[in-house]
Write a protein that holds these residues in place. Structure first.
Motif, short mmCIF file in Angstrom:
data_model
loop_
_atom_site.label_atom_id
_atom_site.label_comp_id
_atom_site.label_asym_id
_atom_site.label_seq_id
_atom_site.Cartn_x
_atom_site.Cartn_y
_atom_site.Cartn_z
N MET A 144 0.84 -1.19 0.00
CA MET A 144 0.00 0.00 0.00
C MET A 144 0.88 1.25 0.00
O MET A 144 1.77 1.38 0.81
CB MET A 144 -0.89 -0.03 1.24
N LYS A 145 0.61 2.15 -0.92
CA LYS A 145 1.39 3.38 -1.00
C LYS A 145 0.93 4.37 0.06
O LYS A 145 -0.24 4.48 0.36
CB LYS A 145 1.21 4.03 -2.37
N THR A 146 1.91 5.06 0.64
CA THR A 146 1.55 6.11 1.59
C THR A 146 1.31 7.39 0.82
O THR A 146 1.88 7.62 -0.24
CB THR A 146 2.67 6.35 2.62
N THR A 147 0.46 8.20 1.33
CA THR A 147 0.18 9.47 0.67
C THR A 147 1.32 10.44 0.92
O THR A 147 2.12 10.25 1.86
CB THR A 147 -1.13 10.09 1.19
N LEU A 148 1.38 11.45 0.10
CA LEU A 148 2.41 12.47 0.27
C LEU A 148 2.30 13.12 1.64
O LEU A 148 3.31 13.37 2.31
CB LEU A 148 2.30 13.52 -0.85
N GLU A 149 1.08 13.35 2.08
CA GLU A 149 0.89 14.00 3.38
C GLU A 149 1.44 13.13 4.51
O GLU A 149 2.12 13.62 5.42
CB GLU A 149 -0.60 14.28 3.62
N LYS A 150 1.19 11.84 4.46
CA LYS A 150 1.72 10.93 5.48
C LYS A 150 3.24 10.90 5.45
O LYS A 150 3.89 10.85 6.49
CB LYS A 150 1.16 9.52 5.29
N THR A 163 6.30 28.68 14.68
CA THR A 163 6.99 27.41 14.79
C THR A 163 6.46 26.62 15.98
O THR A 163 6.25 25.40 15.88
CB THR A 163 8.51 27.65 14.96
N GLU A 164 6.21 27.30 17.08
CA GLU A 164 5.70 26.63 18.28
C GLU A 164 4.34 26.00 17.99
O GLU A 164 4.07 24.87 18.42
CB GLU A 164 5.59 27.62 19.45
N GLU A 165 3.47 26.72 17.30
CA GLU A 165 2.15 26.18 16.97
C GLU A 165 2.28 24.95 16.06
O GLU A 165 1.56 23.96 16.23
CB GLU A 165 1.28 27.24 16.28
N LEU A 166 3.19 25.02 15.11
CA LEU A 166 3.40 23.88 14.22
C LEU A 166 3.90 22.67 14.98
O LEU A 166 3.41 21.55 14.77
CB LEU A 166 4.41 24.24 13.11
N LEU A 167 4.83 22.87 15.90
CA LEU A 167 5.35 21.76 16.69
C LEU A 167 4.25 21.12 17.54
O LEU A 167 4.20 19.90 17.69
CB LEU A 167 6.51 22.22 17.57
N LYS A 168 3.35 21.94 18.09
CA LYS A 168 2.23 21.40 18.88
C LYS A 168 1.32 20.56 17.99
O LYS A 168 0.84 19.50 18.41
CB LYS A 168 1.44 22.53 19.54
N LYS A 169 1.06 21.03 16.77
CA LYS A 169 0.21 20.27 15.84
C LYS A 169 0.87 18.95 15.49
O LYS A 169 0.20 17.92 15.41
CB LYS A 169 -0.05 21.07 14.56
N VAL A 170 2.18 18.97 15.27
CA VAL A 170 2.90 17.75 14.90
C VAL A 170 2.81 16.72 16.02
O VAL A 170 2.66 15.53 15.77
CB VAL A 170 4.37 18.07 14.55
N GLU A 171 2.87 17.18 17.25
CA GLU A 171 2.78 16.27 18.40
C GLU A 171 1.45 15.53 18.43
O GLU A 171 1.37 14.40 18.88
CB GLU A 171 2.96 17.03 19.72
N ASN A 172 0.40 16.16 17.92
CA ASN A 172 -0.93 15.57 17.93
C ASN A 172 -1.23 14.71 16.72
O ASN A 172 -2.30 14.13 16.62
CB ASN A 172 -2.00 16.67 18.05
N TRP A 173 -0.31 14.61 15.76
CA TRP A 173 -0.54 13.80 14.57
C TRP A 173 -0.40 12.41 14.94
O TRP A 173 -0.40 11.46 14.99
CB TRP A 173 0.43 14.15 13.46
N VAL A 186 8.73 15.00 9.16
CA VAL A 186 8.79 16.01 10.23
C VAL A 186 9.01 15.33 11.58
O VAL A 186 9.84 15.79 12.38
CB VAL A 186 7.51 16.87 10.24
N GLN A 187 8.30 14.25 11.83
CA GLN A 187 8.48 13.54 13.10
C GLN A 187 9.91 13.03 13.24
O GLN A 187 10.51 13.16 14.31
CB GLN A 187 7.48 12.40 13.21
N ASN A 188 10.45 12.46 12.18
CA ASN A 188 11.83 11.97 12.22
C ASN A 188 12.81 13.11 12.43
O ASN A 188 13.78 12.99 13.18
CB ASN A 188 12.18 11.20 10.95
N PHE A 189 12.57 14.23 11.77
CA PHE A 189 13.45 15.39 11.93
C PHE A 189 13.43 15.89 13.38
O PHE A 189 14.47 16.22 13.94
CB PHE A 189 13.04 16.51 10.96
N LEU A 190 12.24 15.95 13.97
CA LEU A 190 12.13 16.43 15.34
C LEU A 190 12.86 15.53 16.33
O LEU A 190 13.26 15.98 17.41
CB LEU A 190 10.66 16.58 15.74
#
Length: 82
Positions: free
Chosen positions: A1-7, A72-82, A13-17
């Motif tokens: 199954m292919k992952t979507t670009l968004e995934k 950046t802080e808001e983006l990091l909070k959103k990433v944590e909830n993904w 981003v998660q790996n980078f963090l």
């Protein structure tokens, strides 16, 4: 199954963090910078019309003036909830 670009982007981003090595982070920064230049040069080679560029700049300025931005802080909070 292919992952979507968004995934794929979320995973990236998660790996980078999770990176702790400053040298690795620097390499990623350099790679992104080089890619931005490549994309910019490619768009120039396609001769983006002056009017299209002005439209994009007007939209960006409007977004900024009307608060359609994210810190950046808001983006990091959103990433944590993904």
């Amino acid at each position: 199954m292919k992952t979507t670009l968004e995934k794929r982007k979320i995973n990236l981003v998660q790996n980078f963090l999770n990176l702790d090595n400053p040298e690795t982070i620097s390499k990623v920064e350099v790679l992104l910078s080089q890619e931005k230049v490549r994309i910019y040069e490619e768009s120039i080679s396609k001769k983006l019309m002056y009017q299209e560029l002005n439209t994009l700049l007007d939209k960006a300025e409007d977004d900024f003036k009307n608060g359609r931005i994210i810190t950046t802080e808001e983006l990091l909070k959103k990433v944590e909830n993904w």
